[in-house]
Design a protein around this motif. Structure first.
Motif, PDB file in Angstrom:
ATOM      1  N   ASN A 171      -0.062   3.292  -3.412  1.00  0.00           N
ATOM      2  CA  ASN A 171      -1.147   4.260  -3.323  1.00  0.00           C
ATOM      3  C   ASN A 171      -0.682   5.633  -3.788  1.00  0.00           C
ATOM      4  O   ASN A 171       0.410   6.082  -3.448  1.00  0.00           O
ATOM      5  CB  ASN A 171      -1.672   4.336  -1.899  1.00  0.00           C
ATOM      6  CG  ASN A 171      -2.837   5.300  -1.752  1.00  0.00           C
ATOM      7  OD1 ASN A 171      -2.646   6.452  -1.395  1.00  0.00           O
ATOM      8  ND2 ASN A 171      -4.038   4.833  -2.041  1.00  0.00           N
ATOM      9  N   CYS A 196      -6.327  -3.201   3.380  1.00  0.00           N
ATOM     10  CA  CYS A 196      -5.396  -3.864   2.474  1.00  0.00           C
ATOM     11  C   CYS A 196      -4.513  -4.849   3.232  1.00  0.00           C
ATOM     12  O   CYS A 196      -4.351  -6.013   2.810  1.00  0.00           O
ATOM     13  CB  CYS A 196      -4.539  -2.814   1.759  1.00  0.00           C
ATOM     14  SG  CYS A 196      -3.138  -3.463   0.822  1.00  0.00           S
ATOM     15  N   THR A 199      -5.935   7.533   4.762  1.00  0.00           N
ATOM     16  CA  THR A 199      -6.091   6.178   4.224  1.00  0.00           C
ATOM     17  C   THR A 199      -6.112   5.115   5.320  1.00  0.00           C
ATOM     18  O   THR A 199      -5.707   3.977   5.086  1.00  0.00           O
ATOM     19  CB  THR A 199      -4.945   5.861   3.242  1.00  0.00           C
ATOM     20  OG1 THR A 199      -3.682   6.049   3.911  1.00  0.00           O
ATOM     21  CG2 THR A 199      -4.994   6.748   2.011  1.00  0.00           C
ATOM     22  N   ASN A 247      -5.683   1.390   4.190  1.00  0.00           N
ATOM     23  CA  ASN A 247      -4.385   0.831   4.526  1.00  0.00           C
ATOM     24  C   ASN A 247      -4.541  -0.410   5.403  1.00  0.00           C
ATOM     25  O   ASN A 247      -3.950  -1.464   5.127  1.00  0.00           O
ATOM     26  CB  ASN A 247      -3.550   1.896   5.238  1.00  0.00           C
ATOM     27  CG  ASN A 247      -2.065   1.641   5.137  1.00  0.00           C
ATOM     28  OD1 ASN A 247      -1.625   0.535   4.844  1.00  0.00           O
ATOM     29  ND2 ASN A 247      -1.269   2.671   5.386  1.00  0.00           N
ATOM     30  N   PHE A 302       0.832  -1.206   0.000  1.00  0.00           N
ATOM     31  CA  PHE A 302       0.000   0.000   0.000  1.00  0.00           C
ATOM     32  C   PHE A 302       0.867   1.257   0.000  1.00  0.00           C
ATOM     33  O   PHE A 302       0.600   2.209  -0.735  1.00  0.00           O
ATOM     34  CB  PHE A 302      -0.935  -0.007   1.214  1.00  0.00           C
ATOM     35  CG  PHE A 302      -2.039   0.999   1.114  1.00  0.00           C
ATOM     36  CD1 PHE A 302      -3.205   0.703   0.427  1.00  0.00           C
ATOM     37  CD2 PHE A 302      -1.912   2.258   1.694  1.00  0.00           C
ATOM     38  CE1 PHE A 302      -4.232   1.644   0.326  1.00  0.00           C
ATOM     39  CE2 PHE A 302      -2.928   3.196   1.598  1.00  0.00           C
ATOM     40  CZ  PHE A 302      -4.096   2.885   0.902  1.00  0.00           C
ATOM     41  N   ARG A 331      -8.503   7.146  -1.786  1.00  0.00           N
ATOM     42  CA  ARG A 331      -8.307   7.366  -0.364  1.00  0.00           C
ATOM     43  C   ARG A 331      -9.606   6.964   0.324  1.00  0.00           C
ATOM     44  O   ARG A 331     -10.584   6.614  -0.338  1.00  0.00           O
ATOM     45  CB  ARG A 331      -7.944   8.816  -0.080  1.00  0.00           C
ATOM     46  CG  ARG A 331      -8.998   9.812  -0.506  1.00  0.00           C
ATOM     47  CD  ARG A 331      -8.571  11.241  -0.259  1.00  0.00           C
ATOM     48  NE  ARG A 331      -9.624  12.187  -0.607  1.00  0.00           N
ATOM     49  CZ  ARG A 331      -9.495  13.494  -0.531  1.00  0.00           C
ATOM     50  NH1 ARG A 331      -8.352  14.011  -0.132  1.00  0.00           N
ATOM     51  NH2 ARG A 331     -10.494  14.287  -0.854  1.00  0.00           N
ATOM     52  N   TRP A 361      -6.620  -0.120  -4.303  1.00  0.00           N
ATOM     53  CA  TRP A 361      -5.573   0.240  -3.354  1.00  0.00           C
ATOM     54  C   TRP A 361      -4.692   1.376  -3.882  1.00  0.00           C
ATOM     55  O   TRP A 361      -4.197   2.190  -3.110  1.00  0.00           O
ATOM     56  CB  TRP A 361      -4.697  -0.976  -3.040  1.00  0.00           C
ATOM     57  CG  TRP A 361      -5.422  -2.059  -2.308  1.00  0.00           C
ATOM     58  CD1 TRP A 361      -6.562  -1.936  -1.572  1.00  0.00           C
ATOM     59  CD2 TRP A 361      -5.059  -3.441  -2.244  1.00  0.00           C
ATOM     60  NE1 TRP A 361      -6.934  -3.155  -1.050  1.00  0.00           N
ATOM     61  CE2 TRP A 361      -6.029  -4.105  -1.446  1.00  0.00           C
ATOM     62  CE3 TRP A 361      -4.023  -4.198  -2.776  1.00  0.00           C
ATOM     63  CZ2 TRP A 361      -5.980  -5.467  -1.174  1.00  0.00           C
ATOM     64  CZ3 TRP A 361      -3.969  -5.566  -2.512  1.00  0.00           C
ATOM     65  CH2 TRP A 361      -4.938  -6.182  -1.715  1.00  0.00           C
ATOM     66  N   ALA A 362      -4.509   1.431  -5.179  1.00  0.00           N
ATOM     67  CA  ALA A 362      -3.578   2.400  -5.763  1.00  0.00           C
ATOM     68  C   ALA A 362      -4.194   3.775  -5.966  1.00  0.00           C
ATOM     69  O   ALA A 362      -3.497   4.790  -5.872  1.00  0.00           O
ATOM     70  CB  ALA A 362      -3.043   1.875  -7.096  1.00  0.00           C
ATOM     71  N   ASN A 363      -5.490   3.857  -6.239  1.00  0.00           N
ATOM     72  CA  ASN A 363      -6.052   5.091  -6.793  1.00  0.00           C
ATOM     73  C   ASN A 363      -7.121   5.779  -5.952  1.00  0.00           C
ATOM     74  O   ASN A 363      -7.766   6.712  -6.447  1.00  0.00           O
ATOM     75  CB  ASN A 363      -6.633   4.790  -8.182  1.00  0.00           C
ATOM     76  CG  ASN A 363      -5.564   4.351  -9.167  1.00  0.00           C
ATOM     77  OD1 ASN A 363      -4.572   5.045  -9.359  1.00  0.00           O
ATOM     78  ND2 ASN A 363      -5.758   3.192  -9.782  1.00  0.00           N
TER      79      ASN A 363
END
Length: 520
Positions: A132, A291, A284, A288, A128, A387, A383-385
């Motif tokens: 992120n 994940c 996050t 976080n 993460f 909040r 997870w990447a894109n």
């Protein structure tokens, strides 16, 4: 059910751990994390620490290196007292957003718990942090260790040169403004050539002994003749020159305070930098932990399916997992709001369900990914894109709203009682989701206070505006104390005006010139 074709001998059978055993388990976890889940991680650095070292890490906001300040010692004494009396427990691990990613594991953990926390922190949180967008855009994982070492040494040197009390006064003031010392919506403006030269002068000033007046005259006002010829600048002109309004109070004070010596500006910059570094974690928390919790849950199940952990170890891990994601009911004495682990993990599990076994309702609400066979890719994209706020708005399903029994309570000052305004039904889904998302939006949780004017060539009064939302004012005692801290850094009078965000009505005005507030 265990797949007999992949059944293997357990990696460990007993509670005792060793570094060699942890290395072997780490490699088994890594094979699943990278080749099965498709995670993308920083190199891992796993360290074993004692309970006292864990308490020390708590007190320093989890950083491996930190400058000294009395507040850290106060937190250490408080947490240690509670821990020794059995009034609080300690985390199984602490993980640092750095490259390599450092995980601190408790030496009291059994081997089963070391396995669980490695999967959780060294792979879940690690992925993460690296992927992120907030952490990619706002933090420098490769440079944080060097910066912390610089900060620790610089402040220690300042204490030796200028005295402990003088340094603590600056740190106290900067710490009081940490929440207002971040850029929320965009990158800080790139420094001009003049500002870059000024920063170099500031850092050299601590060694050269150059006066603050020289620095102020050269970098802000220009020559006396130039200042006299320019005269009194108009408000609009001042705002343009100083990039006002400015939401980052520490940044403005660092760049424009007529009162700070070079070493004091550097301390303000250190506190501001670390506040910005930690800011993505505040945005996050649900994602976080969701994940990391989903990652460890998936990995320990795969380890068990492969026969790499015993049933006893698996049950110990699942017992801990269940405790972590436990969500008390609203009328339970243990209820303290929504557990970020619980809602985060539930949403990750729900995304997988929508991909693998979508209902008609799911296809209506999530046409972009409902039925997508590659649920792992959908998860990694989330997870990447996103909040917390946008993640909940995009991915919280009616199914999960019903499962969690979410509802909305409206607190209207015109009503004698609280009102349950929305429940988990078809009409209330979108409103429940929107209000829950807003509860994780820091723009609604933290006060909007901005610098709007500072007549550097006049009386130098610093003018701040607090845009009051939903009638939520600042605590009067705290407001007074924080204004004193701002004045200490600014050096001249400070005025704070409260304005209703919707109507524009002036609600209050406070100034450091008077002890009592003047009601507007």
């Amino acid at each position: 059910m265990i797949d007999s074709t992949t059944h293997a001998r357990p990696l460990f059978d007993g509670p005792d751990w060793s570094f060699d055993l942890m290395s072997t388990v780490h490699d088994a976890i890594q094979e699943i994390a990278l080749n099965d889940l498709g995670l993308n991680i920083y190199p891992n650095q796993i360290e074993i620490i004692s309970a006292e070292q864990m308490l020390d890490a708590y007190s320093c906001v989890g950083m491996p290196l930190m400058y000294q300040h009395w507040s850290f010692g106060k937190h250490f004494v408080r947490d240690e007292t509670y821990y020794r009396k059995g009034m609080m427990g300690l985390a199984y691990e602490i993980v640092i957003n750095s490259n390599p990613c450092i995980s601190y594991n408790m030496e009291e953990n059994t081997m089963a718990m070391q396995t669980l926390v490695m999967a959780h922190a060294a792979f879940g949180h690690n992925h993460f942090f690296k992927n992120n967008y907030l952490f990619r855009d706002w933090t420098d994982a490769s440079g944080i260790h060097d910066y912390l070492a610089f900060a620790k040494n610089f402040i220690a040197d300042c204490e030796e040169r200028h005295g402990l009390d003088a340094v603590e006064q600056v740190l106290d003031a900067a710490h009081a403004l940490r929440d207002q010392g971040v850029f929320r919506y965009g990158r800080p403006p790139k420094p001009t050539a003049q500002e870059q030269a000024a920063m170099l002068q500031q850092r050299e000033g601590a060694k050269s002994g150059r006066s603050v007046l020289d620095l102020w005259t050269d970098t802000i006002l220009g020559s006396p003749e130039q200042a006299q010829s320019e005269g009194e600048a108009a408000l609009s002109s001042r705002q343009g020159e100083l990039s006002l309004p400015q939401e980052n109070l520490l940044y403005f004070l660092e760049k424009h305070s007529p009162n700070l010596a070079p070493w004091q500006r550097e301390i303000v910059r250190i506190v501001r930098y670390l506040a910005q570094y930690m800011y993505p974690q505040k945005q996050t928390k649900v994602m976080n932990e969701g994940c990391a919790t989903f990652t460890h849950y998936y990995i320990i199940n795969r380890l068990y399916e492969k026969g790499l952990i015993t049933q006893g170890a698996f049950m110990e891990m699942m017992h801990s997992h269940t405790n972590v994601i436990m969500q008390p009911e609203f009328d339970d004495p243990r209820f303290n709001g929504l557990n970020p682990y619980a809602i985060g993990f539930a949403m990750m599990q729900d995304i997988r369900r929508i991909c693998e076994n979508p209902t008609v309702e799911d296809r209506e609400w999530f046409p972009e990914f409902a039925g997508d066979p590659d649920w792992k890719s959908v998860m990694r994209n989330a997870w990447a894109n996103y909040r917390d706020e946008s993640f909940i708005l995009q991915f919280l399903s009616p199914h999960l709203i019903r499962q969690l029994k979410l509802f909305v309570i409206t607190d209207d000052e015109k009503q004698a009682n609280l009102v349950v305004s929305q429940i988990h039904n078809k009409r209330g889904y979108r409103e429940v989701r929107q209000i829950l998302a807003r509860s994780y939006d820091l723009a609604f949780l933290e006060p909007d206070i901005q610098v709007v004017d500072a007549d550097l060539k006049g009386d130098r009064e610093l003018q701040l505006v607090h845009r009051v939302q939903n009638g939520i004012d600042l605590v009067d005692e705290d407001r007074t104390e924080v204004l004193k801290h701002i004045k200490r850094l600014w050096g001249y009078e400070v005025k704070l005006t409260g304005i209703d965000r919707d109507s524009g009505e002036t609600l209050y005005s406070r100034t450091t010139r008077v002890a009592a507030a003047d009601a507007a």
